[in-house]
Scaffold this motif. Structure first.
Motif, short mmCIF file in Angstrom:
data_model
loop_
_atom_site.label_atom_id
_atom_site.label_comp_id
_atom_site.label_asym_id
_atom_site.label_seq_id
_atom_site.Cartn_x
_atom_site.Cartn_y
_atom_site.Cartn_z
N LEU A 11 46.18 -2.16 29.62
CA LEU A 11 46.42 -3.04 28.57
C LEU A 11 47.23 -2.11 27.54
CD1 LEU A 11 43.35 -5.12 27.52
CD2 LEU A 11 45.61 -5.96 28.02
N LEU A 12 48.27 -2.25 27.16
CA LEU A 12 49.21 -1.57 26.40
C LEU A 12 49.30 -2.03 24.88
CD1 LEU A 12 51.72 -0.85 29.24
CD2 LEU A 12 50.16 0.58 28.49
N GLU A 13 49.02 -1.25 23.86
CA GLU A 13 49.35 -1.74 22.51
C GLU A 13 50.51 -1.18 22.03
OE1 GLU A 13 46.17 -0.07 20.15
OE2 GLU A 13 44.39 -1.08 21.42
N LYS A 14 51.21 -0.37 22.83
CA LYS A 14 52.86 0.10 22.23
C LYS A 14 53.51 -0.15 23.59
CE LYS A 14 51.05 3.37 18.73
NZ LYS A 14 51.25 4.24 18.17
N GLY A 15 54.92 0.40 23.28
CA GLY A 15 56.03 0.12 24.24
C GLY A 15 55.39 0.31 25.89
N MET A 16 56.20 -0.26 26.72
CA MET A 16 56.05 -0.06 27.97
C MET A 16 57.33 0.35 28.72
SD MET A 16 55.48 -3.56 30.46
CE MET A 16 54.25 -4.34 29.75
N SER A 17 56.99 1.33 29.44
CA SER A 17 58.16 2.12 30.33
C SER A 17 58.26 1.38 31.64
CB SER A 17 58.09 3.78 30.41
OG SER A 17 59.25 4.09 30.99
N VAL A 18 59.21 0.38 31.70
CA VAL A 18 59.27 -0.69 32.87
C VAL A 18 59.92 0.39 34.05
CG1 VAL A 18 60.28 -2.55 33.78
CG2 VAL A 18 59.30 -2.52 31.50
N GLY A 19 61.15 1.15 33.57
CA GLY A 19 61.79 1.84 34.63
C GLY A 19 60.89 2.79 35.37
N GLU A 20 60.20 3.78 34.48
CA GLU A 20 59.08 4.46 34.85
C GLU A 20 57.99 4.14 35.92
OE1 GLU A 20 57.70 7.33 32.14
OE2 GLU A 20 59.60 7.68 31.31
N GLY A 21 57.61 2.89 35.29
CA GLY A 21 56.28 2.13 36.15
C GLY A 21 56.94 1.75 37.44
N LEU A 22 58.07 1.23 37.62
CA LEU A 22 58.73 0.70 38.74
C LEU A 22 59.10 1.94 39.76
CD1 LEU A 22 59.48 -1.51 40.69
CD2 LEU A 22 61.74 -1.50 39.47
N ALA A 23 59.53 3.10 39.31
CA ALA A 23 59.81 3.96 39.98
C ALA A 23 58.44 4.98 40.69
CB ALA A 23 60.76 5.28 39.27
N ALA A 24 57.42 4.89 39.70
CA ALA A 24 56.25 5.56 40.07
C ALA A 24 55.41 4.74 41.22
CB ALA A 24 55.30 5.81 38.91
N PHE A 25 55.59 3.41 40.75
CA PHE A 25 55.05 2.42 41.94
C PHE A 25 55.61 2.66 43.28
CE2 PHE A 25 54.18 -1.55 44.00
CZ PHE A 25 52.68 -1.61 43.93
N SER A 26 56.84 2.40 43.32
CA SER A 26 57.73 2.41 44.67
C SER A 26 57.32 3.65 45.01
CB SER A 26 59.18 2.41 44.31
OG SER A 26 59.42 1.08 43.63
N SER A 27 57.51 4.98 44.68
CA SER A 27 57.27 6.35 45.10
C SER A 27 55.86 6.29 45.80
CB SER A 27 57.23 7.35 44.01
OG SER A 27 57.04 8.54 44.56
N ALA A 28 54.71 5.56 45.06
CA ALA A 28 53.38 5.77 45.54
C ALA A 28 53.06 4.86 46.55
CB ALA A 28 52.35 5.29 44.48
N HIS A 29 54.09 4.09 46.89
CA HIS A 29 54.03 3.05 48.15
C HIS A 29 55.00 3.13 48.96
CE1 HIS A 29 50.07 1.52 46.37
NE2 HIS A 29 50.84 1.37 45.17
N GLN A 30 55.55 4.15 49.37
CA GLN A 30 56.69 4.36 50.26
C GLN A 30 56.64 3.71 51.60
OE1 GLN A 30 57.90 8.47 50.38
NE2 GLN A 30 58.11 8.53 47.93
N ARG A 31 55.48 3.72 52.29
CA ARG A 31 55.09 3.05 53.36
C ARG A 31 55.22 1.43 53.57
NH1 ARG A 31 53.88 6.50 57.20
NH2 ARG A 31 52.58 4.94 58.50
N ALA A 32 55.22 0.94 52.15
CA ALA A 32 55.51 -0.87 52.31
C ALA A 32 56.78 -1.00 52.53
CB ALA A 32 55.08 -1.18 50.77
N GLY A 33 56.55 -2.23 53.23
CA GLY A 33 58.12 -2.91 53.60
C GLY A 33 58.45 -3.81 52.54
N ALA A 34 57.82 -3.95 51.34
CA ALA A 34 58.22 -4.83 50.40
C ALA A 34 57.77 -4.31 49.10
CB ALA A 34 57.99 -6.28 50.71
N VAL A 35 58.48 -4.42 47.94
CA VAL A 35 57.99 -4.24 46.73
C VAL A 35 58.80 -5.27 46.04
CG1 VAL A 35 57.84 -2.72 44.64
CG2 VAL A 35 57.60 -1.67 47.05
N ALA A 36 57.87 -6.20 45.01
CA ALA A 36 58.40 -7.26 44.44
C ALA A 36 57.72 -7.14 43.07
CB ALA A 36 57.75 -8.57 44.99
N SER A 37 58.72 -7.25 42.08
CA SER A 37 58.21 -7.34 40.69
C SER A 37 58.63 -8.59 39.71
CB SER A 37 58.69 -6.11 40.28
OG SER A 37 60.22 -6.27 40.20
N PHE A 38 57.94 -8.58 38.62
CA PHE A 38 58.24 -9.61 37.46
C PHE A 38 58.13 -8.82 36.43
CE2 PHE A 38 56.85 -12.65 34.52
CZ PHE A 38 57.98 -13.32 34.42
#
Length: 152
Positions: A11-38
């Protein structure tokens, strides 16, 4: 940025760094065949000056974590990220970011849809919009309830 594996729920009370979140998540799940986002944002509308989200503190984060765990099990995910803003936001600002990782695309897409349908209609948030004539509460629409019902 550090991603909690397999579920990163915030839960975030201030801004959200969408690009950083997506990059970090993708990096943490490199073995996944699919990454989907909304990414959900405050709709730019001439009549809407702001959106405010409030929540019930004792239940919100635990409930979001249970929802993420449910998605992990139901769809066999490698990982899930659910970040949700609270407070007052301006048009164009991000409200919610949901990302899933799985072996195959269908599970990743379905899990994002499942999470958003629950967050939109069965979550612990209250929304109101500020318009030129004041604040107005926003209720889920019939379509939102129908979207949620399909997961039963």
């Amino acid at each position: 940025m550090q991603i909690a594996a397999p579920a990163d729920v915030r839960l975030l009370e201030k801004g959200m760094s969408v690009g950083e979140g997506l990059a970090a998540f993708s990096s943490a799940h490199q073995r996944a065949g699919a990454v989907a986002s909304f990414l959900g944002t405050v709709r730019p509308d001439e009549a809407v000056q702001a959106l405010e989200l409030t929540h019930y503190q004792p239940l919100t984060l635990p409930g979001m974590s249970q929802l993420a765990d449910s998605a992990l099990r139901r769809f066999g995910l490698d990982g899930v990220l659910v970040w949700h803003r609270v407070g007052v936001m301006a048009p164009g600002q991000p409200i919610v970011l949901v990302i899933t990782a799985s072996r195959h695309r269908r599970e990743a897409f379905d899990a994002v849809d499942f999470l958003m349908d629950h967050l939109k209609s069965a979550a612990w948030f209250w929304k109101r919009e500020k318009r030129p004539d004041g604040w107005h509460w926003i209720e889920p629409r019939e379509r939102d309830h129908a979207d949620l019902a399909r997961w039963n």
